[in-house]
Design a protein around this motif. Structure first.
Motif, PDB file in Angstrom:
ATOM      1  N   PHE A 217       0.841  -1.187   0.000  1.00  0.00           N
ATOM      2  CA  PHE A 217       0.000   0.000   0.000  1.00  0.00           C
ATOM      3  C   PHE A 217       0.882   1.245   0.000  1.00  0.00           C
ATOM      4  CE2 PHE A 217      -3.317   2.727   2.136  1.00  0.00           C
ATOM      5  CZ  PHE A 217      -4.240   2.612   1.118  1.00  0.00           C
ATOM      6  N   LEU A 218       0.804   2.000  -1.085  1.00  0.00           N
ATOM      7  CA  LEU A 218       1.670   3.171  -1.261  1.00  0.00           C
ATOM      8  C   LEU A 218       0.877   4.451  -1.015  1.00  0.00           C
ATOM      9  CD1 LEU A 218       4.533   4.066  -2.314  1.00  0.00           C
ATOM     10  CD2 LEU A 218       3.445   4.366  -4.543  1.00  0.00           C
ATOM     11  N   LEU A 219       1.402   5.253  -0.115  1.00  0.00           N
ATOM     12  CA  LEU A 219       0.720   6.512   0.203  1.00  0.00           C
ATOM     13  C   LEU A 219       1.471   7.671  -0.459  1.00  0.00           C
ATOM     14  CD1 LEU A 219      -1.302   8.185   1.929  1.00  0.00           C
ATOM     15  CD2 LEU A 219       0.279   7.941   3.852  1.00  0.00           C
ATOM     16  N   ILE A 220       0.796   8.390  -1.329  1.00  0.00           N
ATOM     17  CA  ILE A 220       1.425   9.547  -1.988  1.00  0.00           C
ATOM     18  C   ILE A 220       1.076  10.806  -1.205  1.00  0.00           C
ATOM     19  CG2 ILE A 220       1.536  10.956  -4.091  1.00  0.00           C
ATOM     20  CD1 ILE A 220       0.923   8.550  -5.729  1.00  0.00           C
ATOM     21  N   GLN A 221       2.108  11.518  -0.826  1.00  0.00           N
ATOM     22  CA  GLN A 221       1.909  12.741  -0.041  1.00  0.00           C
ATOM     23  C   GLN A 221       2.495  13.949  -0.755  1.00  0.00           C
ATOM     24  OE1 GLN A 221       0.420  13.344   2.921  1.00  0.00           O
ATOM     25  NE2 GLN A 221      -0.396  11.280   2.867  1.00  0.00           N
ATOM     26  N   LEU A 222       2.104  15.107  -0.305  1.00  0.00           N
ATOM     27  CA  LEU A 222       2.662  16.341  -0.846  1.00  0.00           C
ATOM     28  C   LEU A 222       3.398  17.084   0.262  1.00  0.00           C
ATOM     29  CD1 LEU A 222      -0.237  17.746  -3.015  1.00  0.00           C
ATOM     30  CD2 LEU A 222       1.883  16.659  -3.777  1.00  0.00           C
ATOM     31  N   GLY A 224       5.174  20.898   1.476  1.00  0.00           N
ATOM     32  CA  GLY A 224       5.057  22.323   1.201  1.00  0.00           C
ATOM     33  C   GLY A 224       3.683  22.903   1.448  1.00  0.00           C
ATOM     34  N   THR A 225       2.796  22.101   1.968  1.00  0.00           N
ATOM     35  CA  THR A 225       1.483  22.652   2.268  1.00  0.00           C
ATOM     36  C   THR A 225       1.468  23.176   3.704  1.00  0.00           C
ATOM     37  OG1 THR A 225       0.818  20.394   2.760  1.00  0.00           O
ATOM     38  CG2 THR A 225       0.126  21.278   0.652  1.00  0.00           C
ATOM     39  N   GLY A 226       2.585  22.944   4.398  1.00  0.00           N
ATOM     40  CA  GLY A 226       2.686  23.485   5.751  1.00  0.00           C
ATOM     41  C   GLY A 226       2.023  22.627   6.801  1.00  0.00           C
ATOM     42  N   ASP A 227       1.340  21.624   6.358  1.00  0.00           N
ATOM     43  CA  ASP A 227       0.661  20.792   7.356  1.00  0.00           C
ATOM     44  C   ASP A 227       0.898  19.322   7.026  1.00  0.00           C
ATOM     45  OD1 ASP A 227      -2.721  21.182   5.992  1.00  0.00           O
ATOM     46  OD2 ASP A 227      -0.805  20.677   5.064  1.00  0.00           O
ATOM     47  N   GLU A 228       2.167  19.029   6.834  1.00  0.00           N
ATOM     48  CA  GLU A 228       2.550  17.697   6.363  1.00  0.00           C
ATOM     49  C   GLU A 228       1.861  16.551   7.087  1.00  0.00           C
ATOM     50  OE1 GLU A 228       4.539  20.199   6.327  1.00  0.00           O
ATOM     51  OE2 GLU A 228       5.204  20.184   4.254  1.00  0.00           O
ATOM     52  N   LEU A 229       1.935  16.608   8.404  1.00  0.00           N
ATOM     53  CA  LEU A 229       1.437  15.455   9.125  1.00  0.00           C
ATOM     54  C   LEU A 229      -0.009  15.625   9.537  1.00  0.00           C
ATOM     55  CD1 LEU A 229       4.512  14.637  11.341  1.00  0.00           C
ATOM     56  CD2 LEU A 229       3.848  13.692   9.142  1.00  0.00           C
ATOM     57  N   GLN A 230      -0.483  16.781   9.287  1.00  0.00           N
ATOM     58  CA  GLN A 230      -1.846  17.045   9.702  1.00  0.00           C
ATOM     59  C   GLN A 230      -2.789  16.515   8.616  1.00  0.00           C
ATOM     60  OE1 GLN A 230      -2.744  21.252   9.974  1.00  0.00           O
ATOM     61  NE2 GLN A 230      -4.819  20.622   9.480  1.00  0.00           N
ATOM     62  N   GLY A 231      -3.925  16.115   9.012  1.00  0.00           N
ATOM     63  CA  GLY A 231      -4.878  15.664   8.000  1.00  0.00           C
ATOM     64  C   GLY A 231      -4.604  14.258   7.515  1.00  0.00           C
ATOM     65  N   ILE A 232      -3.491  13.694   7.932  1.00  0.00           N
ATOM     66  CA  ILE A 232      -3.253  12.317   7.542  1.00  0.00           C
ATOM     67  C   ILE A 232      -3.755  11.475   8.675  1.00  0.00           C
ATOM     68  CG2 ILE A 232      -1.504  10.613   6.939  1.00  0.00           C
ATOM     69  CD1 ILE A 232       0.253  13.121   6.387  1.00  0.00           C
ATOM     70  N   LYS A 233      -4.787  10.796   8.401  1.00  0.00           N
ATOM     71  CA  LYS A 233      -5.368  10.024   9.486  1.00  0.00           C
ATOM     72  C   LYS A 233      -4.387   8.953   9.918  1.00  0.00           C
ATOM     73  CE  LYS A 233      -8.707  10.550   6.802  1.00  0.00           C
ATOM     74  NZ  LYS A 233      -9.438   9.821   5.810  1.00  0.00           N
ATOM     75  N   MET A 237      -1.689   6.172   7.831  1.00  0.00           N
ATOM     76  CA  MET A 237      -0.248   6.043   8.066  1.00  0.00           C
ATOM     77  C   MET A 237       0.078   4.614   8.475  1.00  0.00           C
ATOM     78  SD  MET A 237       1.976   8.740   8.113  1.00  0.00           S
ATOM     79  CE  MET A 237       2.968   8.893   9.594  1.00  0.00           C
ATOM     80  N   GLU A 238      -0.765   4.067   9.319  1.00  0.00           N
ATOM     81  CA  GLU A 238      -0.495   2.720   9.819  1.00  0.00           C
ATOM     82  C   GLU A 238      -0.651   1.656   8.745  1.00  0.00           C
ATOM     83  OE1 GLU A 238      -1.380   2.093  14.478  1.00  0.00           O
ATOM     84  OE2 GLU A 238      -2.781   3.354  13.372  1.00  0.00           O
ATOM     85  N   MET A 239      -1.475   1.965   7.770  1.00  0.00           N
ATOM     86  CA  MET A 239      -1.691   0.997   6.694  1.00  0.00           C
ATOM     87  C   MET A 239      -0.575   1.037   5.665  1.00  0.00           C
ATOM     88  SD  MET A 239      -5.598   0.897   5.508  1.00  0.00           S
ATOM     89  CE  MET A 239      -6.162   2.493   5.868  1.00  0.00           C
ATOM     90  N   ALA A 240       0.108   2.183   5.565  1.00  0.00           N
ATOM     91  CA  ALA A 240       1.059   2.381   4.469  1.00  0.00           C
ATOM     92  C   ALA A 240       2.272   1.462   4.600  1.00  0.00           C
ATOM     93  CB  ALA A 240       1.507   3.836   4.443  1.00  0.00           C
ATOM     94  N   ASP A 241       2.645   0.846   3.486  1.00  0.00           N
ATOM     95  CA  ASP A 241       3.887   0.067   3.449  1.00  0.00           C
ATOM     96  C   ASP A 241       5.025   0.924   2.926  1.00  0.00           C
ATOM     97  OD1 ASP A 241       2.764  -2.530   4.236  1.00  0.00           O
ATOM     98  OD2 ASP A 241       1.627  -2.319   2.381  1.00  0.00           O
ATOM     99  N   GLY A 242       4.672   2.042   2.344  1.00  0.00           N
ATOM    100  CA  GLY A 242       5.677   2.974   1.860  1.00  0.00           C
ATOM    101  C   GLY A 242       5.029   4.339   1.673  1.00  0.00           C
ATOM    102  N   ILE A 243       5.798   5.398   1.964  1.00  0.00           N
ATOM    103  CA  ILE A 243       5.257   6.749   1.793  1.00  0.00           C
ATOM    104  C   ILE A 243       6.146   7.486   0.805  1.00  0.00           C
ATOM    105  CG2 ILE A 243       4.779   8.963   2.951  1.00  0.00           C
ATOM    106  CD1 ILE A 243       4.186   7.377   5.488  1.00  0.00           C
ATOM    107  N   VAL A 244       5.546   8.097  -0.189  1.00  0.00           N
ATOM    108  CA  VAL A 244       6.356   8.853  -1.150  1.00  0.00           C
ATOM    109  C   VAL A 244       5.846  10.294  -1.221  1.00  0.00           C
ATOM    110  CG1 VAL A 244       7.257   7.018  -2.624  1.00  0.00           C
ATOM    111  CG2 VAL A 244       4.917   7.791  -2.970  1.00  0.00           C
ATOM    112  N   ILE A 245       6.785  11.209  -1.208  1.00  0.00           N
ATOM    113  CA  ILE A 245       6.419  12.626  -1.299  1.00  0.00           C
ATOM    114  C   ILE A 245       6.592  13.026  -2.764  1.00  0.00           C
ATOM    115  CG2 ILE A 245       6.768  14.911  -0.268  1.00  0.00           C
ATOM    116  CD1 ILE A 245       6.674  12.780   1.905  1.00  0.00           C
ATOM    117  N   ASN A 246       5.502  13.369  -3.373  1.00  0.00           N
ATOM    118  CA  ASN A 246       5.544  13.709  -4.806  1.00  0.00           C
ATOM    119  C   ASN A 246       5.903  15.193  -4.999  1.00  0.00           C
ATOM    120  OD1 ASN A 246       5.259  13.512  -7.574  1.00  0.00           O
ATOM    121  ND2 ASN A 246       3.026  13.659  -7.539  1.00  0.00           N
TER     122      ASN A 246
END
Ligand code: GDP
Length: 379
Positions: A217-222, A224-233, A237-246
């Motif tokens: 399960f790949l989570l694509i994140q952005l 520079g929005t200033g709230d990187e960790l916010q809004g990510i339930k 996060m717990e489900m993600a096997d990998g996180i990529v910042i696009n």
């Protein structure tokens, strides 16, 4: 003859249009001409020949994308006769399924899912093999233009002969939509697709459904929005096997790196996932094609690790079990709510509960008692 028609026309228009009275000169309103039909009436509508279960299975196993597409349409159909054929086709494809890497891809709208899937997909196809891209979007309705359904969003893949792109089954309960996607995976695998992407929009419950049908399960994140960790339930996060910042390109690289560092720190606060592999965090740019190979190497590393540890098989078996119960739940629910007497009774009970004439518990108990007694008397 022509004369007759003209006189007739004149007569008719004279009746309908006062402008044609003798007192008005210089103005003549003629009867309009009926428009020819937009469809050539001489062209007989060719009905698609009805395929048998054997035809579908044979076509799918031969890797025929047109037949695969038709079989998926059957899976998605609500008509009971289609469902019956679909279930038989799935049953017969099952022994040929399972040999693919199933990868779930999620991210909020605008995170760059379609851009990335296009690029990742082309990267996968460079190695050979076939790729199926499916989607789960319970809010979509194909006719209204599904957010995830638009093939043109994946420019390169949509014209690639070894890619099969299918939009989300149209709107319905999440359970129903997810089950159809899950069944479509079986058909695609039987047709020889050895990589399957399942895209879902990163809001709501659909991630859980996708998570329950994929190996990675790949989570694509952005950034520079200033709230990187916010809004990510937390759940995602717990489900993600990998996180990529696009979008790690141009003057965004710095921010993307910072976001990656924050994610890495945050991940350490979570317990080790059951896979035994700590999720990696990477930055990339789908649009500019930066770091694509590195992201894919990260995914390969995961598959290598879980195949070696046996977790890959274990997870698949758990998912089978999950889907058995999901299917039972879904069928029970449909059977209950589609029962006309139950729904009539529910209407009354709903009103009673709303007007506080009855407690929700007794109302529910009475409807269920009625349903069960009906089942007993029918058996
Ligand atoms: P989706 O809604 O998650 O499918 O996102 P899209 O793939 O449609 O991308 C949303 C917008 O972000 C589009 O305008 C893309 O061109 C842009 N975009 C996608 N990937 C990148 C990237 O790597 N870098 C930059 N700068 N823009 C990107």
């Amino acid at each position: 003859m022509e004369q007759d028609i003209q006189t007739d026309n004149h007569h008719a228009s004279h009746l309908e249009h006062p402008e044609n009275e003798a007192c008005y000169t210089g103005l003549q309103v003629n009867t309009g001409v009926e428009q020819p039909p937009a469809i050539n009436p001489y062209m007989k509508r060719r009905r698609r020949p009805q395929l048998t279960v054997a035809d579908y299975v044979e076509g799918i196993l031969a890797g025929n994308p047109a037949i695969l597409g038709q079989a998926v349409t059957l899976v998605e159909s609500k008509a009971p006769e289609h469902q019956q054929v679909a279930q038989e086709v799935i049953e017969r494809c099952l022994p040929h399924a399972g040999r693919s890497r199933r990868i779930g891809i999620t991210g909020v709208p605008g995170a760059g899912k379609s851009t990335s899937i296009d690029v990742f997909g082309m990267h996968v196809l460079k190695r050979g093999g076939k790729l199926a891209v499916l989607a789960i979007d319970p809010s979509s309705e194909r006719s209204k233009g599904s957010i995830l359904g638009d093939k043109t969003r994946m420019e390169q893949l949509s014209v690639h002969p070894r890619a099969f792109i299918r939009p989300s089954p149209s709107a319905g309960s999440l359970g129903g939509v997810a089950r159809k996607t899950r069944e479509t995976i079986v058909l695609c695998e039987a047709a020889g697709y050895d990589t399957v992407f399942v895209e879902t929009v990163g809001v709501g419950q659909s991630e859980t459904a996708v998570h329950s049908m994929v190996d990675y399960f790949l989570l694509i994140q952005l950034a520079g929005t200033g709230d990187e960790l916010q809004g990510i339930k937390r759940g995602i996060m717990e489900m993600a096997d990998g996180i990529v910042i696009n979008k790690a390109d141009g003057d965004n690289i710095e921010r993307a790196n910072l976001a990656a560092a924050q994610f890495r720190n945050a991940l350490h606060l979570f317990p080790m996932p059951p896979s035994g592999v700590l999720p990696e965090v990477m930055t990339y740019s789908g649009y500019y094609g930066i770091n694509i190979e590195a992201v894919w190497d990260m995914i390969d590393r995961y598959f290598d690790a879980v195949t070696r540890s046996g977790y890959f098989e274990e997870k698949r078996r758990n998912q089978e079990r999950y889907w058995m119960f999901e299917t039972i739940n879904e069928q029970l629910r449909l059977n209950f709510y589609n029962n006309p007497e139950v729904s009539a009774m529910l209407e009354v009970k709903e009103r009673n509960v709303r007007l506080s004439r009855q407690s929700s518990f007794t109302a529910a108990a009475e409807v269920l008692d009625f349903y069960f007694s009906q089942l007993k008397s029918n058996s």
